[in-house]
Every structure is written in C-alpha cells, then in structure tokens.
Design a protein around this motif. Structure first.
Motif, PDB file in Angstrom:
ATOM      1  N   LYS A 109       1.106  -1.464  -0.059  1.00 51.55           N
ATOM      2  CA  LYS A 109       0.143  -0.002   0.189  1.00 51.55           C
ATOM      3  C   LYS A 109       0.761   1.066  -0.458  1.00 51.55           C
ATOM      4  O   LYS A 109       2.185   1.412   0.478  1.00 51.55           O
ATOM      5  CB  LYS A 109      -0.856  -0.358   1.089  1.00 51.55           C
ATOM      6  N   ASN A 158      -6.754   5.712  -2.537  1.00 55.64           N
ATOM      7  CA  ASN A 158      -5.390   6.800  -2.330  1.00 55.64           C
ATOM      8  C   ASN A 158      -5.532   7.260  -3.957  1.00 55.64           C
ATOM      9  O   ASN A 158      -6.487   5.902  -4.859  1.00 55.64           O
ATOM     10  CB  ASN A 158      -4.252   5.840  -2.295  1.00 55.64           C
ATOM     11  N   LYS A 171      -3.560   9.950  -6.617  1.00 49.99           N
ATOM     12  CA  LYS A 171      -3.139  10.053  -7.526  1.00 49.99           C
ATOM     13  C   LYS A 171      -3.485  11.099  -8.890  1.00 49.99           C
ATOM     14  O   LYS A 171      -3.617  10.093  -9.899  1.00 49.99           O
ATOM     15  CB  LYS A 171      -1.468   9.430  -8.233  1.00 49.99           C
ATOM     16  N   GLU A 175      -1.523  14.018  -4.388  1.00 50.52           N
ATOM     17  CA  GLU A 175      -1.568  12.549  -4.371  1.00 50.52           C
ATOM     18  C   GLU A 175      -2.091  12.752  -3.063  1.00 50.52           C
ATOM     19  O   GLU A 175      -2.396  13.590  -2.256  1.00 50.52           O
ATOM     20  CB  GLU A 175      -0.608  11.709  -3.665  1.00 50.52           C
ATOM     21  N   PHE A 180      -4.044  10.221   0.260  1.00 51.47           N
ATOM     22  CA  PHE A 180      -3.734   9.088   0.959  1.00 51.47           C
ATOM     23  C   PHE A 180      -5.400   9.046   1.959  1.00 51.47           C
ATOM     24  O   PHE A 180      -5.124  10.234   2.864  1.00 51.47           O
ATOM     25  CB  PHE A 180      -2.291   9.617   2.181  1.00 51.47           C
ATOM     26  N   ASP A 197      -7.857   6.744   5.204  1.00 54.86           N
ATOM     27  CA  ASP A 197      -7.472   5.416   5.259  1.00 54.86           C
ATOM     28  C   ASP A 197      -8.483   5.703   6.937  1.00 54.86           C
ATOM     29  O   ASP A 197      -8.882   6.783   7.400  1.00 54.86           O
ATOM     30  CB  ASP A 197      -6.625   4.599   5.853  1.00 54.86           C
TER      31      ASP A 197
END
Length: 536
Positions: free
Chosen positions: A57, A242, A244, A249, A251, A253
């Motif tokens: 990941k 995630n 891009k 970018e 991210f 979670d």
C-alpha cells in the motif's frame, strides 16, 4: 458470547457470497505495484527485504509503527531468513496442484515441535494453510508449556477487464491459536493460564491502477482466558482510498472497532473506537513529496484531532530522505495488552489510549539496486501517558501503568540481499526514554543489537547464525530493580538430501545465558533440536 459466534458465522457466510469472479490470465500472479521511494523498514519491525516489491500500500511517509516506542514490541526477536523450501509457490506454473512442507523436530526442551504449510493454486484463486505447535519441557519447575496454532486463507483475483471490481483481489483468512502455561515466577507458581484467540477476516483490495487504489476489510476476533470470566470480542472495519492526479496525491484511511468485554470485575462493556486520517500534497516527478493532513480519533465521546506532516526526497544513486511530524493517539484493547505480556492481569478498564503529543522523526536510506540497503534514522517524542507493564506486589503478575516520559531514539539498519557472499541483516538501535524526574522508563533497553548471516554451501547445505543483544532494563519507575543484559546466540543447519527431503538442526542460546523478558520469568537456556523436513 453468542453474539460473537453469530458475527463470526456472518463473516464466514459473507465469504461465500462474494461477487462473481472471472478467471484471469495465468501470467498475472498478484497485483504488482511499484513501491514509493520513501517506504522504509522501521526499527520496530525488522523484515528482510524481498527481491520483488509486490502488493504494498502506498504510504505518504513514515507510518505510526515506525521509529516510535511501542508497548508490545520492545524486545529482540530471533531473526529467521525464510528457507528456500518454505518460499511460496510459483502461481504461473499451472502444473502445481499442491505444494508445501511438513517439519518435525525434537530436542532437550521441545518434545516435540512441528509445522505444516500447504499451498494450493486454483487458477484464479490461491489457498494456503499453516499449522504449528510445540510441547516444551519445564526447564525450571512449572515452566512447561504447550502451544498450537492454525491459519487458513484464500485469495481470489478478478479479471483485469471485467467483473464488479476489475483487477481486485478478494481474501478470506481464518485463524486460531491456544497457549497453556504457568506463572512459575509468582507466589502461586503452579497456577496456570490458557489463552486462546480466534479470528476471521474478509476483504478486498485493488492496487493495480496507479491513479486510484482502494481496499476494505472486516475482521472479527475473540480472546479468552480459560477458567476465568474474561472474554473479549472485537469487530474491526478498515479501509483506504489513494488517488494520484498528475503531481497531486491524496491518501485516506479509516478504522473502526466495536469492542465487547466481559471481565468478571464490572458489568459487560461495549466500546466503539474510530479513527480517520487524510493526507494530501504534491509529488514532483517522483523525486520530492510534501504532504499535510489531519487524523481524527474518538472513543467514549472523547475525540482527538491532530495534524500530520511528511516530507520525502529522492536523490541520485538510490539515496532518500524522509521526515515527518506524526502525533500518536493509539488504542489498546485488553487482548492487545495480553499479546504484549501474557502474564498481564486484565483490569477493570476496557481499553487504554496512548497519547504522544509530539513525535518528530527523520531517516536517510541508501539502496544499491537490489543488492543491499542502509537506513539510518532518529526520533524525538514526548508523551503524557506512555504505557508500561507494572509488576504487582509479590511478583509474577503485571498490571498496566503509564507515566509522562520523553524519548530520543535512533537506529542504523543494514540488509544484504541473497548473493554469492550469502545474506545478512543487522541493526543497531538506541532508545533512551526518561521520566520527568530523570529516571529511566521501565522495560526500555537503551541499546539493542540484532544480526543474522546465512549462506548456502555446495548447493545443499544451508546455515545461519544470529545474535541478539540488549542492555539491562529497569523494572520499575524508581529504578530499584535491574534485569541484566540480554544475549542470545543461535544458529541452524539444513542438509538437503534431495529436492524433497532435508535433515535440520537448530541450536538456541549457545552460551546458556540467563535471559529475562519480564522480571522473574527466566527464558530457556541452552536448547538443541533436530528433525526432518519433507517438501511436497
């Protein structure tokens, strides 16, 4: 208890009602993803680098478990290289129907021990199983022990161009372990405990596309202390997304756990802990990354909102720089505390929250192709409630305590991948954790050294030698009791008779040192064992 069993049954049923999966081309083994240049091996969890970087990941920078002091992983574990015959199967070879190995050994302490691993490629799926156990003779009065575990797993890969989630990997894991031992260092030396843990997990992940990667899982687990009223069940939900886009970018979670606890001390408790984090930033030509974000966590109507910052830069010739500011708000269930110290006595509180308001770390990594890598890092952290295990009056049992502390850590990590000269993994670690009054924090060794070397001779003789050392540790906040230095020298030899059969020998604690992990509980001394390994 019935509720926990129902949840486990529901998870298993869900595994067999997954979306339709189409067969994939045999040339696609697993989703292969290029690792970000700034992912490093932390000094808390040392893993020998794999030759292929698969299925990782993408991480924005250093993770929560890298560099910082950790309650449940502060002691040198025996480094073991994965033996050639224990490597996973080649899924590209469709002729493989069943492979794995079975191993049995016996010696002066273990009478006996055994392990079985099985791998079954099934076209667009892959099943695996692992079973192991041992019976240990009491090297001290009442120090005998029995342990067993079993794990089953299946992975299903969907077609890259079809299905509900093209290119996704679905997985189901089931596991169980049981451990029976005695409190031989306590006033009731013959009193024992049986710890059992069961878990099941179902989920999916898609790491194939570079523009967007995602995954989610549901995990259920139960922990039980035999002959007591302690029983804990956890239902955990987690996921990540995630993305891009050009040089930007993002991210994200999340993690949510529902904890049900019965301890025989207070009424049954139900706790919900949740955590969500989001980071975004710039990626300039894959050479420099700068990210910022927040992490939100809550439990029992109490919440935490903390900033997170990370920076990484790739220089020429395999040189990388990583730095981050990453405060900690970590949740420990009672079963997690038992995993950290099996002599722990669960208290009235259902959980513990560790808070580290300031955590600053940085690391430099140099990697030469796939031959070797060197990582050096340092960290400063400050906590108002850093947890530790505190021995109860009379000894032999432990409760959880915490104290305000300041930590300064650093490490150097060297790994040499398999080659003509063999393979090597080594680490030197410094970790000074002090209380407000200047005394040393309990059970925190200031220096640790771990190293292992292995090599194959004449194509059929493989040997390895490992050394683990750490300085003495105080067992209390007053620094009145000191456990002496820990030293373990171990090794092993595998003699391959043919491609399927090997004779193996192991030696542990060659110098017969008096080693302790917890005050009073001496670890086994000199151990020698031998056996056979059959591959199929």
């Amino acid at each position: 208890m019935r509720k926990s069993l129902f949840l486990f049954a529901a998870l298993i049923a869900a595994a067999f009602t997954a979306p339709e999966i189409r067969a994939q081309n045999n040339s696609t083994v697993e989703p292969e993803v290029e690792l970000p240049s700034f992912v490093i091996v932390g000094y808390r969890t040392f893993v020998f680098p794999e030759m292929k970087k698969l299925g990782a990941k993408p991480l924005p920078a250093l993770t929560d478990d890298v560099l910082r002091p950790d309650l449940t992983n502060d002691y040198p574990r025996a480094l073991r290289f994965e033996d050639t015959y224990k490597a996973g199967p080649d899924l590209k070879d469709s002729s493989l129907i069943l492979n794995g190995f079975v191993e049995g050994t016996a010696g002066n302490i273990y009478i006996p021990s055994g392990e079985l691993r099985v791998s079954i490629p099934l076209g667009n799926a892959f099943m695996s199983g692992e079973f192991a156990g041992f019976s240990m003779r009491g090297y001290l009065p009442n120090a005998d022990e029995v342990y067993g575990k079993g794990n089953l797993g299946i992975k299903i890969f969907s077609d890259d161009k079809g299905g509900v989630l093209p290119g996704a990997e679905y997985f189901v894991n089931l596991g169980y372990n049981i451990n029976s031992f005695k409190f031989f260092a306590s006033p009731k030396a013959d009193s024992g405990r049986v710890l059992s843990n069961a878990n099941t997990e179902i989920g999916f992940r898609n790491l194939k596309a570079k523009e967007i990667q995602y995954g989610a899982s549901v995990k259920g687990s139960m922990a039980d202390i035999g002959s007591t009223k302690f029983n804990e069940s956890l239902i955990e939900f987690s996921g990540f997304l995630n993305t891009k886009l050009d040089f930007i970018e993002l991210f994200t979670d999340f993690y949510l756990v529902n904890q049900n606890l019965e301890n025989g001390i207070s009424a049954a408790q139900n706790i919900v802990y949740s955590k969500f984090s989001a980071m975004g930033g710039f990626n300039i030509n894959n050479t420099m990354r700068l990210f910022g974000g927040v992490e939100y966590a809550s439990v029992d109507s109490v919440f935490s909102l903390k900033p997170k910052v990370s920076f990484s830069m790739k220089f020429v010739n395999g040189l990388y720089l990583i730095a981050s500011y990453n405060p900690v708000y970590k949740y420990y269930s009672q079963s997690a505390l038992l995993n950290g110290n099996r002599y722990y006595s669960p208290g009235q509180a259902a959980y513990f929250i560790e808070k580290q308001e300031h955590v600053l770390n940085a690391a430099i990594r140099y990697e030469y192709m796939k031959y070797f890598s060197v990582v050096a890092g340092a960290e400063y952290s400050k906590s108002d409630n850093l947890p530790f295990y505190e021995e109860t009056p009379g000894g032999g049992f432990f409760t959880l305590a915490s104290a305000s502390a300041e930590a300064l850590s650093g490490y150097v990590n060297v790994a040499v991948n398999p080659g003509p000269l063999g393979k090597f993994a080594g680490e030197v670690k410094y970790n000074r954790v002090t209380l407000d009054d200047g005394k040393i924090f309990p059970y925190k060794p200031e220096f640790q050294i771990t190293a292992e070397y292995g090599k194959t001779l004449l194509d059929h003789i493989t040997f390895d030698v490992s050394v683990s050392y750490m300085t003495g540790r105080y067992t209390d906040k007053t620094n009145n009791t000191l456990i002496k230095d820990f030293l373990n020298i171990s090794g092993g030899v595998d003699l391959a008779i043919d491609q399927q059969f090997s004779v193996i020998g192991r030696i542990h604690n060659l110098l017969n040192a008096d080693n302790y992990m917890w005050n009073g509980y001496q670890l086994p001394g000199y151990m020698i064992s031998g056996g056979v390994n059959l591959r199929f």
